[in-house]
Design a protein around this motif. Structure first.
Motif, mmCIF file in Angstrom:
data_model
loop_
_atom_site.group_PDB
_atom_site.id
_atom_site.type_symbol
_atom_site.label_atom_id
_atom_site.label_comp_id
_atom_site.label_asym_id
_atom_site.label_seq_id
_atom_site.Cartn_x
_atom_site.Cartn_y
_atom_site.Cartn_z
ATOM 1 N N ILE A 124 0.865 -1.181 0.000
ATOM 2 C CA ILE A 124 0.000 0.000 0.000
ATOM 3 C C ILE A 124 0.903 1.233 0.000
ATOM 4 O O ILE A 124 1.809 1.347 0.827
ATOM 5 N N GLU A 125 0.646 2.143 -0.913
ATOM 6 C CA GLU A 125 1.439 3.374 -0.983
ATOM 7 C C GLU A 125 1.106 4.285 0.193
ATOM 8 O O GLU A 125 -0.032 4.332 0.654
ATOM 9 N N ASN A 127 0.020 7.467 2.000
ATOM 10 C CA ASN A 127 -0.894 8.499 1.525
ATOM 11 C C ASN A 127 -0.497 9.876 2.061
ATOM 12 O O ASN A 127 0.338 10.002 2.957
ATOM 13 N N PHE A 128 -1.109 10.911 1.491
ATOM 14 C CA PHE A 128 -0.781 12.291 1.854
ATOM 15 C C PHE A 128 -1.050 12.562 3.327
ATOM 16 O O PHE A 128 -0.280 13.270 3.983
ATOM 17 N N LYS A 131 1.786 11.132 5.284
ATOM 18 C CA LYS A 131 2.986 11.966 5.112
ATOM 19 C C LYS A 131 2.873 13.255 5.921
ATOM 20 O O LYS A 131 3.838 13.697 6.543
ATOM 21 N N SER A 176 -5.044 8.253 8.867
ATOM 22 C CA SER A 176 -4.383 7.539 7.766
ATOM 23 C C SER A 176 -4.577 6.030 7.896
ATOM 24 O O SER A 176 -4.639 5.326 6.879
ATOM 25 N N MET A 179 -7.687 5.190 6.232
ATOM 26 C CA MET A 179 -7.505 5.271 4.788
ATOM 27 C C MET A 179 -6.750 4.046 4.266
ATOM 28 O O MET A 179 -7.082 3.504 3.206
ATOM 29 N N TYR A 180 -5.738 3.593 5.018
ATOM 30 C CA TYR A 180 -5.010 2.380 4.629
ATOM 31 C C TYR A 180 -5.932 1.162 4.678
ATOM 32 O O TYR A 180 -5.870 0.298 3.800
ATOM 33 N N ALA A 183 -7.959 1.120 1.598
ATOM 34 C CA ALA A 183 -7.139 0.734 0.444
ATOM 35 C C ALA A 183 -6.871 -0.774 0.450
ATOM 36 O O ALA A 183 -6.918 -1.422 -0.604
#
Length: 190
Positions: A124-125, A127-128, A131, A176, A179-180, A183
């Protein structure tokens, strides 16, 4: 310049050297902070935190995105955050409860990502929001470190700013996670 979608297997790249240098500064920071070398600890933390984005930027701009770099960068972040928060909580520079909230999120994400990846789900990239949370945490810890080299009256104000930034970072950290999770769920369904 290579396409940003190309990921090389090269080990010796400028971004990997930057990430490795950042990682190698962490034990020196811990030593400096625990032995009362507060100015050195502040400088080291500033370098570690400010170079957090440099390795990724250089990798993308020069086409040096690598498999090792995609692993090394987040590991360097996590090691730095765990070390800094642990030292500052131990020294009562920041509240233990705040350190535990942040560190428990890192532990949860590390375990879940390892399980998910072991089942063949692609990484999984970052995310903003994650970051941004990391940037707030680095900035908050930098304020905490800066407070240690100021006068006692200034230290209190700077410490309050540090705790507020860390709390905001912690909140975004946990957002986040949601959000992960979304995803991961999406990748498991497809």
């Amino acid at each position: 310049m290579n396409s940003p979608d190309i990921v090389s297997t090269r080990i010796l790249t400028v971004p990997n050297v930057i990430s490795s240098a950042r990682l190698s500064l962490v034990p020196i920071f811990v030593w400096a902070a625990l032995t009362g070398r507060n100015t050195l600890a502040f400088i080291l933390l500033a370098v570690v935190g400010s170079t957090d984005w440099v390795d990724g930027y250089v990798a993308r701009r020069t086409g040096q995105v690598s498999v090792l770099g995609k692993l090394l960068d987040p590991v360097a972040d996590r090691v730095a955050i765990v070390a800094v928060l642990s030292v500052f909580a131990f020294q009562q520079v920041i509240p233990w409860s705040l350190a535990v909230i942040i560190l428990s999120r890192d532990l949860l994400v590390a375990v879940v990502f390892a399980i998910v990846e072991s089942r063949g789900v692609p990484r999984i990239e970052v995310n903003f929001v994650g970051k941004t949370a990391t940037a707030l945490i680095y900035t908050g810890t930098a304020f905490a470190a800066a407070g240690r080299i100021m006068s006692p009256s200034d230290e209190q104000v700077v410490r309050m700013i540090a705790v507020a930034m860390l709390a905001a970072g912690a909140a975004l950290y946990w957002i986040s996670v949601a959000m992960y999770a979304a995803a991961i769920r999406k990748k498991l369904v497809t």
